[in-house]
Design a protein around this motif. Structure first.
Motif, PDB file in Angstrom:
ATOM      1  N   VAL A   1     -72.821 -36.080   5.126  1.00 57.92           N
ATOM      2  CA  VAL A   1     -73.596 -35.042   4.433  1.00 57.92           C
ATOM      3  C   VAL A   1     -72.657 -33.906   4.024  1.00 57.92           C
ATOM      4  N   THR A   2     -71.823 -33.447   4.958  1.00 63.93           N
ATOM      5  CA  THR A   2     -70.910 -32.342   4.661  1.00 63.93           C
ATOM      6  C   THR A   2     -69.914 -32.736   3.580  1.00 63.93           C
ATOM      7  N   VAL A   3     -69.415 -33.984   3.682  1.00 60.04           N
ATOM      8  CA  VAL A   3     -68.464 -34.466   2.689  1.00 60.04           C
ATOM      9  C   VAL A   3     -69.105 -34.470   1.301  1.00 60.04           C
ATOM     10  N   GLY A   4     -70.404 -34.820   1.253  1.00 62.98           N
ATOM     11  CA  GLY A   4     -71.110 -34.790  -0.024  1.00 62.98           C
ATOM     12  C   GLY A   4     -71.056 -33.402  -0.631  1.00 62.98           C
ATOM     13  N   TYR A   5     -71.332 -32.371   0.167  1.00 65.15           N
ATOM     14  CA  TYR A   5     -71.278 -30.997  -0.340  1.00 65.15           C
ATOM     15  C   TYR A   5     -69.858 -30.637  -0.731  1.00 65.15           C
ATOM     16  N   ALA A   6     -68.902 -31.031   0.121  1.00 57.52           N
ATOM     17  CA  ALA A   6     -67.514 -30.670  -0.161  1.00 57.52           C
ATOM     18  C   ALA A   6     -67.073 -31.243  -1.496  1.00 57.52           C
TER      19      ALA A   6
ATOM     20  N   LYS B   1     -66.389 -22.452  -6.849  1.00 57.41           N
ATOM     21  CA  LYS B   1     -67.576 -21.656  -6.506  1.00 57.41           C
ATOM     22  C   LYS B   1     -68.402 -22.368  -5.435  1.00 57.41           C
ATOM     23  N   PRO B   2     -69.072 -21.589  -4.568  1.00 53.59           N
ATOM     24  CA  PRO B   2     -69.974 -22.227  -3.598  1.00 53.59           C
ATOM     25  C   PRO B   2     -71.182 -22.835  -4.300  1.00 53.59           C
ATOM     26  N   ILE B   3     -71.779 -23.824  -3.667  1.00 53.72           N
ATOM     27  CA  ILE B   3     -72.980 -24.435  -4.224  1.00 53.72           C
ATOM     28  C   ILE B   3     -74.130 -24.207  -3.255  1.00 53.72           C
ATOM     29  N   GLN B   4     -75.339 -24.559  -3.733  1.00 54.08           N
ATOM     30  CA  GLN B   4     -76.492 -24.429  -2.861  1.00 54.08           C
ATOM     31  C   GLN B   4     -76.483 -25.604  -1.886  1.00 54.08           C
ATOM     32  N   ALA B   5     -76.293 -25.321  -0.612  1.00 54.72           N
ATOM     33  CA  ALA B   5     -76.183 -26.413   0.350  1.00 54.72           C
ATOM     34  C   ALA B   5     -77.116 -26.162   1.528  1.00 54.72           C
ATOM     35  N   ASN B   6     -77.840 -27.190   1.895  1.00 59.44           N
ATOM     36  CA  ASN B   6     -78.730 -27.092   3.053  1.00 59.44           C
ATOM     37  C   ASN B   6     -78.028 -27.728   4.234  1.00 59.44           C
ATOM     38  N   MET B   7     -77.487 -26.904   5.103  1.00 56.94           N
ATOM     39  CA  MET B   7     -76.702 -27.436   6.218  1.00 56.94           C
ATOM     40  C   MET B   7     -77.561 -27.732   7.445  1.00 56.94           C
ATOM     41  N   LEU B   8     -78.879 -27.624   7.304  1.00 58.50           N
ATOM     42  CA  LEU B   8     -79.748 -27.823   8.470  1.00 58.50           C
ATOM     43  C   LEU B   8     -79.553 -29.194   9.127  1.00 58.50           C
ATOM     44  N   PRO B   9     -79.581 -30.313   8.353  1.00 56.17           N
ATOM     45  CA  PRO B   9     -79.400 -31.616   9.027  1.00 56.17           C
ATOM     46  C   PRO B   9     -78.086 -31.691   9.786  1.00 56.17           C
TER      47      PRO B   9
ATOM     48  N   ILE C   1     -63.235 -23.481   3.726  1.00 63.45           N
ATOM     49  CA  ILE C   1     -63.748 -22.402   4.571  1.00 63.45           C
ATOM     50  C   ILE C   1     -63.818 -21.103   3.794  1.00 63.45           C
ATOM     51  N   ARG C   2     -62.882 -20.895   2.869  1.00 62.63           N
ATOM     52  CA  ARG C   2     -62.925 -19.651   2.109  1.00 62.63           C
ATOM     53  C   ARG C   2     -63.983 -19.692   1.030  1.00 62.63           C
ATOM     54  N   THR C   3     -64.127 -20.836   0.394  1.00 62.87           N
ATOM     55  CA  THR C   3     -65.118 -20.915  -0.671  1.00 62.87           C
ATOM     56  C   THR C   3     -66.535 -20.899  -0.105  1.00 62.87           C
ATOM     57  N   GLN C   4     -66.772 -21.748   0.869  1.00 66.58           N
ATOM     58  CA  GLN C   4     -68.121 -21.799   1.443  1.00 66.58           C
ATOM     59  C   GLN C   4     -68.000 -22.083   2.934  1.00 66.58           C
ATOM     60  N   PRO C   5     -68.031 -21.012   3.742  1.00 66.25           N
ATOM     61  CA  PRO C   5     -67.745 -21.193   5.178  1.00 66.25           C
ATOM     62  C   PRO C   5     -68.616 -22.244   5.863  1.00 66.25           C
ATOM     63  N   SER C   6     -69.914 -22.327   5.486  1.00 62.89           N
ATOM     64  CA  SER C   6     -70.779 -23.266   6.218  1.00 62.89           C
ATOM     65  C   SER C   6     -70.283 -24.702   6.050  1.00 62.89           C
ATOM     66  N   VAL C   7     -69.913 -25.071   4.833  1.00 61.47           N
ATOM     67  CA  VAL C   7     -69.448 -26.444   4.594  1.00 61.47           C
ATOM     68  C   VAL C   7     -68.103 -26.667   5.276  1.00 61.47           C
ATOM     69  N   GLY C   8     -67.223 -25.671   5.174  1.00 58.14           N
ATOM     70  CA  GLY C   8     -65.904 -25.812   5.782  1.00 58.14           C
ATOM     71  C   GLY C   8     -65.992 -25.986   7.286  1.00 58.14           C
ATOM     72  N   TRP C   9     -66.762 -25.120   7.916  1.00 61.17           N
ATOM     73  CA  TRP C   9     -66.912 -25.237   9.366  1.00 61.17           C
ATOM     74  C   TRP C   9     -67.618 -26.530   9.749  1.00 61.17           C
ATOM     75  N   GLY C  10     -68.613 -26.929   8.938  1.00 61.12           N
ATOM     76  CA  GLY C  10     -69.317 -28.188   9.220  1.00 61.12           C
ATOM     77  C   GLY C  10     -68.358 -29.356   9.241  1.00 61.12           C
ATOM     78  N   LEU C  11     -67.463 -29.391   8.243  1.00 57.41           N
ATOM     79  CA  LEU C  11     -66.509 -30.499   8.169  1.00 57.41           C
ATOM     80  C   LEU C  11     -65.541 -30.437   9.342  1.00 57.41           C
ATOM     81  N   LEU C  12     -65.108 -29.220   9.656  1.00 50.79           N
ATOM     82  CA  LEU C  12     -64.143 -29.076  10.748  1.00 50.79           C
ATOM     83  C   LEU C  12     -64.764 -29.503  12.081  1.00 50.79           C
ATOM     84  N   ILE C  13     -65.963 -28.962  12.364  1.00 50.52           N
ATOM     85  CA  ILE C  13     -66.591 -29.276  13.658  1.00 50.52           C
ATOM     86  C   ILE C  13     -66.951 -30.759  13.725  1.00 50.52           C
TER      87      ILE C  13
END
Lengths: 238, 490
Positions: free
Chosen positions: B350-355, B446-454, B371-383
């Motif tokens: 899911v995170t890779v899809g957003y990335a 640019k950041p995109i609209q991402a739902n990181m809930l799942p 992480i700089r562009t969109q922290p939620s996606v960056g951290w999601g991928l890292l974690i």
């Protein structure tokens, strides 16, 4: 095993089984598309006949349903579908150059010997199944696989796939008088859907690669240089 | 048993409805709702089985025991969370013009069709139907792999179709042989011997060893192709990288599990009849080979989704290896690892899809500075990657540790290649991850609209299970372990 000690029908089963195997060999080395489809239909017909004969000999009436199913699907629907596709895609007179046809046929013969070898432990358990029919069914399956490996057109690969399925069906009929009906219906359904999906793919392949030669499909592999990405431009964000 | 019927019918009905309405704006929500109903029903089913033990439905069509019920729940859960992700993701793809309305209908209905066939394969009592369901899982997903209609996606789908078709045909032959051995066992009654309950309870041990070992070789090749075991894995990275990302998430998180489930079911049968470890040894060999080879291949990847699909092969190899060892500890670890890998891997995809939507490409060397562009996606991928690489305190660490211990106990020498594999895979993942997450973002990203809930839910679950395994879950795994390995833990 004395051939002459068997009943007339059992002998007929073996003869037809041999003919099924023969059609597999014909398909292996048939470079033209249309005769390939006809041969596949013949194989289906022979299979239906064997199934009906086994039903007659062994008193398993549900095998008549399997035979009818084979007749409709493997002799009627799928060959008709493939034939229509070959005309729509203008490839009914195309020939495929098979590299080393004699080696291919020899390899096929080797597979038959191998099938007899692996049939040994199975045969001693079985009442009806003679060594020949079990080995033939395994051989038809393996030859189908060989067709898929050795041939390069998508159509020949599909026919190899379906022929493999024929081998499996044959194995079920001669070893266990067919699978339970619900399973057989499920398998038939899957095969039918698969043939339709294959048809869809023919159009996709032609639209993307201008041919049905699957040896063009070599873009995706593990290479050290950066992957060629033909769609890179399309992926860029607007 | 009502719950089982709802679990199976919900995706079937949902898939049929979506075949006509899949392109509407609300279709994404209908997809989510179907997933939610399926998950709720499967949860109720799981509680029921947990309280009352194994259930056999009327007509003996379906059989639910401790082993498959937890996979049913897991399948329904990942199916639901992925559908939550798929709604905005696929809308974005439609806006970018990569998918048309017709293909959205296909996508939605096949998504549910795939879940249905997975659940059917898990819950059926008939080994023949299990094969039919596995084959239809291929059929439902093959047109989704080629959803974008790019040449490489069509190539990937063709490979997927042909390789899995050939592979699964071998599994059918193996099934025929098992049926043959059961029908011809000395002194047994005929009929119904393709049913798992009949095979396992009444014919156990009575099957002809020669036929059964031959059958298992065919079954291993057949279902092993679907598990993605090396050297039958070629379809897997292609299919994962070229299809839409929600599809990669469910393929990786669910399909591979279900194929392994089928293999383990057959191993239980074969072990009972064979009095030697043929099945276990074969699975150990193929599993270890996949584990090491996939770890090495991680280093050579240029496509982010391909990289994570090799990670899937690696983990499936590890599980196959563990089921092959077969003792209670290894089986427990393998079951736990199955859950952990599903949850983590689907979160990662899911995170890779957003990335890849942020960067506009799947190429690793062009994905930079998440992480700089969109922290939620960056951290999601890292974690997520930290979790899948087996760092404590995540659950993957616990299961991998258990597996290592089990190996040390029964095959001490094999811990060396195992540890080597862990190290190689770790290095392979992190050398690519580092610049993607921390590097300098390209200008204009640019950041995109991402739902990181799942993703958050999945990773939180993995963390929670790593810190403390709740009693009901461990009780559950212990029941399943007892069932598979024939011995209780401890």
């Amino acid at each position: 095993m004395e051939l002459t000690s068997l009943g007339l029908y059992s002998q007929a089963i073996i003869v037809f089984a041999a003919l099924v195997l023969f059609t597999s060999f014909v398909m292996l080395a048939q470079p033209r598309i249309q005769p390939l489809i006809y041969t596949f239909a013949w194989q289906g017909l022979l299979l239906a006949v064997v199934t009906a004969l086994v039903a007659l000999v062994s008193n398993h009436p549900h095998l008549y349903i399997s035979a009818a199913l084979t007749l409709v699907l493997k002799v009627g629907l799928i060959p008709w579908l493939l034939y229509r596709l070959s005309i729509r895609l203008n490839m009914n007179y195309e020939t495929e150059s098979i590299t080393h046809p004699s080696m291919l046929l020899l390899g096929g013969a080797g597979l038959v010997v191998f099938s007899y070898f692996i049939a040994v432990p199975i045969v001693h358990l079985s009442g009806l199944a003679t060594r020949n029919t079990i080995a033939v069914s395994i051989a038809v399956e393996l030859l189908g696989m060989l067709i898929m490996i050795a041939r390069k057109t998508a159509m020949a690969q599909v026919i190899g796939f379906m022929s493999m399925e024929n081998g499996l069906f044959f194995a079920a009929v001669v070893s266990t008088y067919g699978m339970p009906l619900i399973v057989e219906l499920g398998v038939a359904f899957d095969v039918m859907v698969a043939s339709i999906v294959f048809g869809v793919f023919f159009f996709h392949l032609r639209d993307s690669f201008d041919s049905l030669d699957v040896s063009h499909l070599n873009g995706l592999s593990e290479t050290d240089e950066a992957m060629p990405l033909p769609e890179a431009a399309e992926v860029e964000q607007p | 048993m009502m719950m089982l019927e709802i679990t199976l019918l919900a995706p079937l009905v949902g898939g049929l409805l979506l075949a006509f309405t899949g392109h509407r704006a609300l279709a994404g929500w209908l997809n989510v709702a179907t997933g939610a109903v399926t998950f709720a029903a499967s949860l109720a089913l799981a509680l029921d089985v947990f309280d009352h033990g194994a259930r056999l439905s009327a007509g003996r069509m379906f059989y639910i025991d401790a082993f498959n019920v937890y996979l049913v729940t897991l399948t329904a859960f990942v199916g639901m969370t992925t559908s939550i992700f798929s709604r905005p993701y696929m809308r974005h793809e439609v806006e970018r013009g990569r998918v048309t309305d017709r293909r959205m209908r296909l996508y939605h209905s096949m998504y549910q069709g795939f879940l249905f066939s997975m659940l059917l394969a898990l819950s059926t009592n008939n080994l023949g139907i299990m094969w039919v369901a596995m084959e239809s899982a291929t059929l439902t997903t093959v047109l989704l792999v080629s959803l974008y209609r790019t040449p490489s996606s069509i190539e990937a789908a063709w490979k997927y179709f042909v390789l899995c078709g050939v592979g699964i045909a071998q599994a059918l032959f193996g099934t025929v042989l098992i049926y043959f051995a059961a029908e011809n066992r000395p002194g047994g009654e005929r009929g119904d011997t393709l049913l798992w309950t009949v095979l396992h309870d009444t014919t156990a041990g009575g099957l002809d060893p020669a036929v059964v070992s031959l059958a298992f070789v065919f079954l291993l090749v057949g279902y092993g192709t679907k598990v993605g075991l090396v050297p039958l894995h070629n379809w897997l990275p292609d299919a994962h990288s070229e299809g839409p990302t929600p599809m990669s998430a469910v393929l990786s998180g669910l399909l591979l599990n279900v194929a392994l489930y089928a293999l383990v079911r057959f191993k239980m049968l074969v072990d009972a009849s064979l009095h030697m470890e043929l099945a276990g040894h074969l699975m150990m060999g193929f599993g270890l080979l996949s584990f090491v080879v996939a770890g090495l291949f991680l280093h050579r990847q240029h496509d982010i989704k391909r990289m994570y699909s090799y990670s899937s092969i690696e983990h499936m190899g590890l599980m196959t290896f563990a089921f092959g060892i077969g003792g209670p500890l290894a089986t427990f670890g393998a079951l736990l690892h199955m859950t952990m890998n599903s949850l983590t891997k689907s979160a990662i995809f899911v995170t890779v899809g957003y990335a890849s939507q942020i960067a506009g490409t799947q190429r690793i060397d062009r994905i930079r500075g998440l992480i700089r562009t969109q922290p939620s996606v960056g951290w999601g991928l890292l974690i997520g990657t930290v979790a899948i690489a087996g760092f404590p305190p995540f659950g993957v660490f616990i299961s991998e540790f258990l597996l290592l211990m089990a190996t040390m106990k029964s095959w001490p020498w094999l811990t060396i290649p195992l540890l080597f594999g862990f190290g190689v895979a770790f290095a392979g993942l992190f050398r690519h991850l580092q610049p993607m997450v921390f590097g300098e973002p390209p200008a204009g990203q640019k950041p995109i609209q991402a739902n990181m809930l799942p993703v958050a839910i999945h990773l939180a679950l993995v963390l929670w299970l790593g810190l403390s395994l709740p009693t009901f879950l461990s009780g559950w795994f212990e029941q399943a372990t007892l069932l598979i390995s024939g011995a209780a833990l401890r």
